[in-house]
Design a protein around this motif. Sequence first.
Motif, PDB file in Angstrom:
ATOM      1  N   LEU A  43      21.998 -36.646 -20.473  1.00  0.00           N
ATOM      2  CA  LEU A  43      22.001 -35.325 -20.954  1.00  0.00           C
ATOM      3  C   LEU A  43      22.091 -35.044 -22.397  1.00  0.00           C
ATOM      4  N   ASP A  47      19.691 -33.525 -25.213  1.00  0.00           N
ATOM      5  CA  ASP A  47      20.246 -32.772 -26.308  1.00  0.00           C
ATOM      6  C   ASP A  47      19.407 -33.029 -27.670  1.00  0.00           C
ATOM      7  N   SER A  56      15.383 -26.881 -27.736  1.00  0.00           N
ATOM      8  CA  SER A  56      16.621 -26.874 -27.077  1.00  0.00           C
ATOM      9  C   SER A  56      16.506 -26.840 -25.601  1.00  0.00           C
ATOM     10  N   LYS A  57      17.697 -27.145 -24.761  1.00  0.00           N
ATOM     11  CA  LYS A  57      17.576 -26.856 -23.277  1.00  0.00           C
ATOM     12  C   LYS A  57      17.270 -25.820 -22.699  1.00  0.00           C
ATOM     13  N   ILE A  60      13.262 -25.884 -21.749  1.00  0.00           N
ATOM     14  CA  ILE A  60      12.929 -26.933 -20.752  1.00  0.00           C
ATOM     15  C   ILE A  60      11.851 -26.460 -19.885  1.00  0.00           C
ATOM     16  N   THR A  63      11.670 -30.725 -15.124  1.00  0.00           N
ATOM     17  CA  THR A  63      12.581 -31.891 -15.219  1.00  0.00           C
ATOM     18  C   THR A  63      12.251 -32.500 -13.924  1.00  0.00           C
ATOM     19  N   TRP A  80      24.983 -31.930 -13.982  1.00  0.00           N
ATOM     20  CA  TRP A  80      23.719 -30.911 -14.327  1.00  0.00           C
ATOM     21  C   TRP A  80      24.436 -29.371 -14.190  1.00  0.00           C
ATOM     22  N   TRP A  83      25.843 -28.479 -17.410  1.00  0.00           N
ATOM     23  CA  TRP A  83      24.913 -28.712 -18.479  1.00  0.00           C
ATOM     24  C   TRP A  83      23.731 -27.534 -18.513  1.00  0.00           C
ATOM     25  N   VAL A  84      22.975 -27.429 -17.676  1.00  0.00           N
ATOM     26  CA  VAL A  84      21.981 -26.399 -17.558  1.00  0.00           C
ATOM     27  C   VAL A  84      22.098 -25.219 -18.136  1.00  0.00           C
ATOM     28  N   VAL A 110      12.138 -34.859 -19.209  1.00  0.00           N
ATOM     29  CA  VAL A 110      11.812 -33.450 -19.370  1.00  0.00           C
ATOM     30  C   VAL A 110      10.778 -33.196 -20.261  1.00  0.00           C
ATOM     31  N   ALA A 112       9.412 -29.658 -22.498  1.00  0.00           N
ATOM     32  CA  ALA A 112      10.181 -28.490 -23.214  1.00  0.00           C
ATOM     33  C   ALA A 112       8.845 -27.954 -23.882  1.00  0.00           C
TER      34      ALA A 112
END
Length: 114
Positions: A43, A47, A56-57, A60, A63, A80, A83-84, A110, A112
């Motif tokens: 992760l 990033d 950025s996440k 996304i 995944t 996860w 972080w998500v 991923v 995005a």
Amino acid sequence: MSDIRRIGPGPRMSEAVVHNGVVHLAGQIAKGATVTEQTQGVLAEIDRILAEAGTSKARILTTQIWLADIATFGEMNAVWDQWVDRENPPARWTGEAKLATPEYLVEIIVTAAV
């Protein structure tokens, strides 16, 4: 015809490819003794690559998560979930697969929006 930008190109593949406002990351792996350690490393790499792509996440779209042992699903999810981006969770699927080498326990891919 729109431009294609490659991030971290190598002889076999790129870390990511940006095209038409979308960044497609290659499968990310990390070293570590546990699924927790590897997921944290993966992760962090995601990033880093997303930032290099200018996103950025939070952006996304999808995944894919591959686990060497689906029994570690809860362990991976514990990392996860911390972080998500909870305001912008991606579509996600998880499966079990034999990864490139036995030392790899988790691989995450991923896509995005940029």
